[in-house]
Design a protein around this motif. Structure first.
Motif, short mmCIF file in Angstrom:
data_model
loop_
_atom_site.label_atom_id
_atom_site.label_comp_id
_atom_site.label_asym_id
_atom_site.label_seq_id
_atom_site.Cartn_x
_atom_site.Cartn_y
_atom_site.Cartn_z
N GLU A 129 0.82 -1.21 0.00
CA GLU A 129 0.00 0.00 0.00
C GLU A 129 0.85 1.26 0.00
O GLU A 129 0.39 2.34 -0.41
N ASN A 133 -0.79 3.34 -3.33
CA ASN A 133 -1.86 4.00 -2.61
C ASN A 133 -2.88 4.60 -3.58
O ASN A 133 -2.54 4.95 -4.70
N ARG A 134 -4.12 4.73 -3.11
CA ARG A 134 -5.15 5.36 -3.94
C ARG A 134 -4.70 6.75 -4.39
O ARG A 134 -4.23 7.55 -3.56
N SER A 137 -6.03 9.81 -2.52
CA SER A 137 -5.51 10.08 -1.17
C SER A 137 -4.28 10.96 -1.21
O SER A 137 -3.87 11.52 -0.19
N THR A 188 -0.54 -6.75 2.53
CA THR A 188 -0.97 -5.45 3.05
C THR A 188 -1.93 -5.65 4.22
O THR A 188 -2.71 -6.61 4.25
N HIS A 190 -3.80 -2.96 4.81
CA HIS A 190 -4.74 -1.87 4.48
C HIS A 190 -5.19 -1.99 3.02
O HIS A 190 -4.85 -1.13 2.19
N HIS A 192 -7.96 -1.37 1.67
CA HIS A 192 -8.80 -0.24 1.25
C HIS A 192 -7.96 0.96 0.82
O HIS A 192 -8.48 1.90 0.22
N HIS A 193 -6.65 0.95 1.12
CA HIS A 193 -5.76 2.02 0.69
C HIS A 193 -5.23 1.80 -0.72
O HIS A 193 -4.65 2.71 -1.31
#
Length: 302
Positions: A129, A133-134, A137, A188, A190, A192-193
């Motif tokens: 992540e 990452n998104r 963000s 990961t 996370h 959702h990241h």
């Protein structure tokens, strides 16, 4: 030619160390079904290529193992990668991020270049992540910082797509052994990241979830850890009861609990020859499960 182990500040190449993977897997407990599922994805295509080719199945391009912290994701991924008998490039996500413009993207390109030179190969990315990452963000940071993260993600996606193109056009594919295959195995805590683009088919399209240990898994983990300790009879008999009570404890938490129980025995008597039930009770007074909050938020374990 044999490729020698190569070390840089950002990644490490390990040359075919299956025995190391087997010993690491032996240290895990309660993940038998997950291990077998991952073996079918990562190892079996290279061990029995004719079976997979007969069904028109190729090794996955990417697998991501996700779940709460401390459940054994990194150990599991490392063990399976090394057990596979393939070359393994280990990459720690946070170490890739550099303040020097362009250095992070260069590091990722270098990893994939090395992977192509040593195929068939697994690229093992821990904490993916941090480099995937998104994109939305990134708007929180400065303009240059946001662009830097976007460049890193774009480079990673481009390199992953390049692996797919290479495997489709390679003449080596005709040998029936997937000898040009490169698998990305990522972990990961996370998910959702992660940017949705990296989870599309042809990239990290196989998703393996490892939840907090169930009651039976906690007992299995505790039994495995206690097998390396000398316990009193009363303590051995109570392991199933103790393990069932450890809701919210990860595998790492249970290992720490055993350590604290042994230290309690030594604090009581530096020449103690065994760990007793009372020592575990003292350890339970000071040890708390790190996943208590996670379990409360995910009552179904998902």
């Amino acid at each position: 030619s044999v490729v020698k182990p190569t070390r840089t500040s950002r990644f490490t190449l390990n040359i075919k160390t299956p025995n190391v993977g087997q010993s690491l897997l032996e240290s895990l407990a309660g993940l038998d079904k997950t291990i077998e599922r991952l073996r079918v994805l990562i190892q079996k295509p290279f061990q029995n290529p004719e079976v997979f080719l007969a069904l028109g199945v190729k090794p996955p391009k990417g697998v991501v193992i996700y779940g709460p912290p401390g459940v054994g994701k990194t150990v599991l991924a490392t063990a399976l990668a090394k057990e596979s008998g393939l070359n393994v490039i280990s990459l720690y996500g946070p170490s890739v991020i550099s303040k020097v413009v362009g250095e992070s993207s260069k590091a990722i390109s270098s990893v994939f270049r090395l992977a192509r030179d040593t195929a068939p190969c697994i690229i093992l990315i821990d904490q993916i992540e941090t480099i995937a990452n998104r994109r939305a963000s990134h708007s929180q940071g400065s303009g240059e910082q946001a662009h830097s993260f976007d460049r890193v993600l774009s480079t990673l996606l481009t390199e992953m797509d390049g692996v797919d193109i290479l495997s489709q056009s390679s003449s080596k594919e005709e040998d029936g052994k997937f000898s040009d295959s490169i698998i990305i195995l990522a972990t990961t805590s996370h998910p959702h990241h992660l940017d949705p683009a990296i989870l599309r088919p042809g990239r990290l399209d196989q998703h393996i979830f490892i939840p907090a240990p169930s009651s039976s898994q906690r007992v299995s983990i505790l039994s495995k850890k206690c097998s390396q300790m000398k316990l009193s009879r009363d303590c051995k008999d109570r392991i199933p009861i103790i393990g069932a009570q450890l809701e919210g404890f990860s595998g790492a938490d249970i290992a720490n609990l055993c350590q604290e129980a042994a230290l309690a025995a030594l604090r009581e008597d530096i020449e103690a020859e065994e760990v007793r039930l009372k020592h575990f009770q003292k350890a339970l007074d000071c040890c708390r499960g790190s996943l208590v909050g996670w379990v409360a938020r995910h009552p179904g374990g998902t």
